[in-house]
Design a protein around this motif. Structure first.
Motif, PDB file in Angstrom:
ATOM      1  N   GLN A 193     -14.854 -43.153  17.881  1.00 21.14           N
ATOM      2  CA  GLN A 193     -14.618 -44.587  17.889  1.00 21.14           C
ATOM      3  C   GLN A 193     -14.491 -45.094  19.317  1.00 21.14           C
ATOM      4  OE1 GLN A 193     -10.431 -45.269  16.302  1.00 21.14           O
ATOM      5  NE2 GLN A 193     -10.832 -43.130  15.719  1.00 21.14           N
ATOM      6  N   THR A 199      -6.409 -47.801  17.229  1.00 23.73           N
ATOM      7  CA  THR A 199      -6.173 -47.064  15.979  1.00 23.73           C
ATOM      8  C   THR A 199      -4.792 -46.425  15.992  1.00 23.73           C
ATOM      9  OG1 THR A 199      -8.549 -46.631  15.805  1.00 23.73           O
ATOM     10  CG2 THR A 199      -7.090 -45.276  14.466  1.00 23.73           C
ATOM     11  N   GLN A 217     -12.383 -51.341  13.663  1.00 21.22           N
ATOM     12  CA  GLN A 217     -12.837 -50.267  14.543  1.00 21.22           C
ATOM     13  C   GLN A 217     -14.327 -50.386  14.804  1.00 21.22           C
ATOM     14  OE1 GLN A 217     -11.714 -46.886  12.096  1.00 21.22           O
ATOM     15  NE2 GLN A 217     -10.157 -46.308  13.588  1.00 21.22           N
ATOM     16  N   TRP A 230     -10.301 -51.859   8.344  1.00 24.60           N
ATOM     17  CA  TRP A 230      -9.429 -50.991   7.550  1.00 24.60           C
ATOM     18  C   TRP A 230      -8.192 -51.746   7.083  1.00 24.60           C
ATOM     19  CZ3 TRP A 230     -10.712 -46.303   5.816  1.00 24.60           C
ATOM     20  CH2 TRP A 230     -11.716 -45.587   6.470  1.00 24.60           C
TER      21      TRP A 230
END
Length: 596
Positions: A193, A199, A217, A230
């Motif tokens: 990523q 994150t 992301q 997410w």
């Protein structure tokens, strides 16, 4: 127990069966009973009677309890089976329990039968309910498994260290890997990523109330860079302790691209909106202004916050145009084809200053909004008005010139009349009259021009009628004896062409009046028609004595015919003489030529 049960008794001694039933009834057990002795009867009762519990002796003349137990386990495995026997050893009892029997009771101790039956029924009920719950759980688990495995969204489960405990098929397909390559491994290590710090920060927030969070992301998937959104949530145990986390991700790559394209498009159109050099506004269906550009601000002397969503665009229309603009707006919603998309309108600003604008109006497709742009034409209108005033002055001047020319020609005609009155020679008098008629023909054109709405053109039909009437008067012709037949199209002809055309008609009609009717009676015909867009045909003839046989217009000493020949050349036309008395001339409109 209040529910009535079915009790199957495998017993060859009816009295023993009756004693067992009596013991159970004494304790209040509600039941229907059936006693059987043989294998056939037992199997039939299992199928048809559907017992809730079975009491069986271990030994019968043609059948035995162990065989019955095996048949029960095979055909109705959840039905409690209790041995009730007078002779049963402890070893045999243990062996039967191992084989699957529920319990055993000695016939000489039937007082324990009710407790054994009650316990067996209770355990059977609990077992049945547990089986039903397990089946429902398995079905639910299968449904959830199918739901998760067939989701387009990405689903993962991870522990408190971020190690993956579960990944959906869609997650694996995104990276082109198998589940085994992810399970047990840390999310940060196996998912490439662009911003791992973001994150990590989102992961830490899951340990605090409200125990859920969202993060976007940029990851490198099998097919390139992807944007994943997410939604993560903590899973709690019964003590409200976090035991794991579940995350649901959605590929929003296309949305991000669309947002980027939209922003670029919006930026481009915003630039156009602000830099056209015109006033632009967007109006709602009720004419409330929802958006204006800086040019509109500068003109109106209001800022955007004072205009947008607060004022109607009619507030900026000058009073004399408000009703017309409101009508245009109403019709635009009903039938947009009946009103112009472009029109002139006057706008008024905060200080009451009024300016002229050229408006362009259109509906925005897919909405109820209108886009209106206003181009400032105030200076142009001022210039146009000056030009109109100037043209009006020049027109008045030209009319005055035509009027004075006509008056001067009339004076000349009058002088000729006075001069001819002092002459006795008839031939000279005739020459004076011809000159007067020619001058009158020119004066008539100038008279018609200064009376006309369009001073550059003359109505030929009206002009010819007046000229013929003047000629008849000049020659003292009795209209009852000599009749003029006119067939002239309603033609507007320029001065360059009308003057020579009028002279030709004057000369030829004068010629007929002088020479064609020695008896003093007859008809003169004048026809003028448009053949096509720029060609005309003039016919002049009479029913008099006709033209001389040897007439050659190119070699004639007659002034009138010489004038006609020269005028035809001036018109760049074609003259045809048809015996005995018809003149046919075809010519075109002479284009105006600049004078030096």
């Amino acid at each position: 127990m209040s529910d009535k049960i079915n009790l199957l008794i495998l017993e060859d001694v009816p009295l023993d069966a009756e004693l067992a039933e009596r013991e159970l009834k004494k304790e209040g057990l509600q039941f229907s009973s059936m006693r059987v002795e043989t294998k056939e009867e037992f199997l039939k009762a299992l199928e048809e009677f559907s017992p809730d519990i079975i009491l069986a002796d271990h030994s019968l003349p043609t059948f035995d309890g162990l065989s019955a137990l095996k048949l029960t386990l095979k055909n109705s495995p959840h039905t409690p089976f209790i041995f009730v026997s007078g002779k049963i050893g402890e070893d045999f009892a243990v062996e039967m329990l191992k084989e699957g029997a529920t319990d055993y009771v000695l016939k000489n101790n039937l007082s324990k039968l009710y407790l054994a039956v009650s316990r067996a029924l209770k355990e059977a009920k609990e077992l049945k309910e547990r089986k039903i719950a397990e089946k429902a759980l398995k079905e639910r688990e299968e449904e959830y498994r199918l739901l998760v495995e067939n989701q387009n969204d990405l689903i993962i489960k991870f522990d408190l260290q971020g190690n993956l405990l579960f990944v959906s098929n869609s997650f694996c397909e995104l990276f082109g890997k198998e589940k085994e390559e992810f399970l047990g491994k840390n999310f940060l290590d196996v998912v490439p990523q662009q911003d791992p710090d973001s994150t990590k920060s989102s992961f830490k927030s899951l340990f605090k109330p409200p125990y859920y969070g969202y993060v976007e992301q940029k990851i490198w998937a099998e097919n390139g860079l992807k944007y994943i959104s997410w939604a993560n949530k903590a899973i709690m145990d019964e003590n409200q302790e976090i035991i794991a986390f579940v995350g649901v991700g959605r590929d929003i790559t296309w949305q991000k691209k669309a947002e980027k394209a939209l922003k670029e498009s919006e930026s481009k159109y915003r630039s156009i909106f602000e830099n056209t050099g015109t006033l632009i506004l967007i109006s709602e269906e009720d004419m409330t202004v929802s958006l204006v550009n800086e040019e509109f601000e500068r003109f109106s002397l209001y800022n955007k916050n004072e205009i947008e969503s607060k004022r109607s665009w009619l507030d900026f229309v000058a009073p004399q145009d408000v009703e017309r603009m409101a009508g245009y707006h109403r019709l635009q919603r009903i039938n947009p084809d009946v009103i112009p998309k472009n029109y002139e309108v006057s706008l008024i600003n905060k200080k009451g200053q009024i300016k002229d604008f050229y408006a362009t109006f259109d509906l925005i497709p897919g909405t109820n909004q209108s886009l209106i742009s206003f181009m400032d034409i105030t200076d142009r209108k001022i210039a146009e008005n000056k030009i109109k005033e100037s043209l009006k002055e020049k027109e008045l001047l030209l009319r005055e010139i035509h009027h004075r020319v006509k008056n001067n020609l009339q004076i000349i005609s009058t002088l000729l009349t006075l001069q001819s009155a002092q002459i006795n020679d008839q031939k000279v008098i005739e020459m004076y009259r011809e000159s007067q008629n020619r001058i009158q023909s020119m004066a008539l054109i100038h008279e018609k021009l200064y009376q006309s709405k369009d001073i550059s053109k003359i109505n030929l039909k009206d002009y010819v009628q007046s000229m013929i009437s003047d000629l008849f008067y000049s020659f003292g012709t009795d209209e009852k004896l000599i009749d003029a037949h006119l067939d002239v199209d309603d033609i507007l002809m320029g001065l360059e062409t009308a003057i020579p055309c009028g002279f030709i008609i004057n000369e030829l009609v004068s010629n007929s009046l002088k020479h064609a009717f020695p008896q003093g009676k007859g008809n003169i015909y004048v026809e003028l028609h448009m053949l096509d867009s720029d060609e005309y045909c003039l016919k002049i003839f009479d029913d008099g004595i006709g033209l001389p046989e040897d007439l050659d217009i190119k070699n004639t000493n007659t002034l009138g015919l010489q004038i006609v020949d020269n005028l035809v050349k001036q018109l760049e036309g074609n003259l045809e003489i048809i015996k005995s008395s018809e003149f046919r001339i075809k010519f075109k409109e002479i284009k105006y030529k600049d004078r030096l």
